[in-house]
Design an enzyme around this catalytic site. Structure first.
Site, mmCIF file in Angstrom:
data_model
loop_
_atom_site.group_PDB
_atom_site.id
_atom_site.type_symbol
_atom_site.label_atom_id
_atom_site.label_comp_id
_atom_site.label_asym_id
_atom_site.label_seq_id
_atom_site.Cartn_x
_atom_site.Cartn_y
_atom_site.Cartn_z
ATOM 1 N N ASP A 12 -7.367 -4.693 0.478
ATOM 2 C CA ASP A 12 -6.648 -4.111 1.329
ATOM 3 C C ASP A 12 -5.426 -4.252 0.718
ATOM 4 O O ASP A 12 -4.247 -3.874 1.665
ATOM 5 C CB ASP A 12 -6.560 -4.418 2.803
ATOM 6 C CG ASP A 12 -6.756 -3.661 3.712
ATOM 7 O OD1 ASP A 12 -6.636 -2.546 3.676
ATOM 8 O OD2 ASP A 12 -6.918 -3.829 4.871
ATOM 9 N N LYS A 36 -16.444 3.536 7.094
ATOM 10 C CA LYS A 36 -15.651 2.691 6.021
ATOM 11 C C LYS A 36 -17.286 2.028 5.851
ATOM 12 O O LYS A 36 -17.067 2.490 4.877
ATOM 13 C CB LYS A 36 -14.909 1.340 6.470
ATOM 14 C CG LYS A 36 -13.411 1.429 6.435
ATOM 15 C CD LYS A 36 -12.621 0.408 6.831
ATOM 16 C CE LYS A 36 -10.937 1.531 7.204
ATOM 17 N NZ LYS A 36 -10.006 -0.120 7.319
ATOM 18 N N GLN A 45 -10.052 -5.953 10.326
ATOM 19 C CA GLN A 45 -9.347 -4.746 10.340
ATOM 20 C C GLN A 45 -8.201 -5.591 11.230
ATOM 21 O O GLN A 45 -8.369 -6.188 12.244
ATOM 22 C CB GLN A 45 -10.720 -4.040 10.654
ATOM 23 C CG GLN A 45 -9.555 -2.743 11.563
ATOM 24 C CD GLN A 45 -9.900 -1.697 10.781
ATOM 25 O OE1 GLN A 45 -10.327 -1.618 9.751
ATOM 26 N NE2 GLN A 45 -8.572 -1.040 11.202
HETATM 27 N N1 GUN Z 1 -5.404 -0.183 10.005
HETATM 28 C C1 GUN Z 1 -4.897 0.525 10.408
HETATM 29 N N2 GUN Z 1 -4.876 0.780 8.989
HETATM 30 C C2 GUN Z 1 -5.562 -0.119 8.513
HETATM 31 C C3 GUN Z 1 -5.742 -0.322 7.068
HETATM 32 O O1 GUN Z 1 -5.701 -0.283 6.140
HETATM 33 N N3 GUN Z 1 -6.650 -1.853 6.819
HETATM 34 C C4 GUN Z 1 -6.572 -2.709 7.979
HETATM 35 N N4 GUN Z 1 -6.974 -3.824 7.277
HETATM 36 N N5 GUN Z 1 -6.725 -1.845 8.530
HETATM 37 C C5 GUN Z 1 -5.513 -0.839 9.226
#
Ligand code: GUN
Length: 297
Positions: A121, A54, A98
């Site tokens: 998110d 990211k 995350q």
């Molecule tokens: N873990 C797996 N997919 C995601 C996501 O789209 N966002 C976040 N924050 N954690 C994740």
């Protein structure tokens, strides 16, 4: 009939390009750039890899990013304290915590501490609530589900009136993607581990979204001829002939499904690249919220 392949890599690249161009134009106009904070708690290697990619993607499109990290034994108040600091940071537009978090932490409370306007998110309970309620608009839509919808649209599949089947009911994918499909006037069935006769349910789907995390579980003869198949699964299976000793497969048996479906996403190169592209887009949206707060837009 052989399905057309929905090229998520190319579609995601186009979106990243569009984001990069808009970021550059806004920087030239206002001297400001969007900022994203990705919060990592603990040392889960998969989460570390996601957070790194990211950060790289942000750099490529000119978005400032920071990766605050807390140890795996951080307390609830330490994590919420970090989120509040980021809420107050004028250079941060998007906050992503995350997932999964270590088991001792209250995920709902942490996600609920994120400022609604920085919830890139889309997992804040209010944003999710708006997404699933009729006539309400979330400020952000979760990235992977939003990417699935873009891929269905790009395949030229009509969502309104379609029978859509979502296999999996996770908070991250299954539940929000079902909400998005219903908001686009599909008739949605959500299937899960207690669903009776799953193959029969899948065979009704004009649009099939697989998000269960089980390698190649959905077979070719579960698919309605001509259906659009979106495979969210990314599973490692052992393969001694592969350079790393494993390869990635989806939740759909691709080689079988491609003979029956009308359009299908590959793994890798389907949904995967879309998640980060949509995160960049959401961060740009959050930046527009900042520009509006500043009275610039
Ligand atoms: N873990 C797996 N997919 C995601 C996501 O789209 N966002 C976040 N924050 N954690 C994740």
């Amino acid at each position: 009939m052989t399905a057309s392949i929905i090229d998520g890599t190319a579609i995601a690249e186009r979106i990243r390009q569009e984001v990069a161009e808009e970021v550059a134009a806004l920087k030239a106009k206002y001297g400001l750039v969007p900022g994203l904070a990705t919060v990592l708690v603990g040392e889960n290697p998969a989460s570390q890899a996601y957070v790194r990619s990211k950060g790289r993607a942000c750099e490529e499109v000119g978005i400032f990013s920071t990766k605050p990290t807390l140890p795996g034994d951080a307390t609830q108040s330490e994590v919420e304290g970090l989120v509040r600091e980021l809420n107050d940071d004028p250079n941060i537009d998007g906050i992503l915590v995350q997932l999964p978090l270590p088991g001792h932490l209250d995920e709902e409370a942490i996600l609920g501490a994120i400022s609604l306007h920085k919830d890139v998110d889309g997992f804040h309970p209010v944003n999710i609530g708006r997404l699933v309620m009729k006539g309400r608009e979330p400020l952000f839509v979760p990235c992977t589900p939003a990417g699935c919808i873009v891929l269905i649209d790009e395949a030229g599949t009509e969502i309104a009136g379609a029978d859509a089947v979502v296999v999996g009911r996770s908070n991250i994918v299954g539940i929000p993607v079902a909400g998005l499909l219903r908001n686009r006037d599909a008739t949605v069935t959500v299937c899960h581990s207690r669903t009776r006769d799953l193959p029969e349910k899948c065979r009704r789907a004009d649009i099939l979204v697989a998000a269960i995390g089980r390698p190649q579980m959905i077979r070719g003869d579960w698919i309605k001829p001509g259906a659009t198949v979106i495979d969210v699964g990314i599973n490692r299976v052992e393969d001694p002939t592969a350079p790393r000793g494993y390869r990635l497969v989806g939740d759909v048996a691709f080689d079988e499904a491609v003979e029956v479906a009308g359009a299908i996403t590959p793994v890798p190169g389907g949904v995967g690249p879309m998640t980060i592209a949509m995160l960049l887009k959401n961060t740009l949206t959050a930046f527009h919220y900042r520009l509006r707060r500043l009275g610039l837009e």
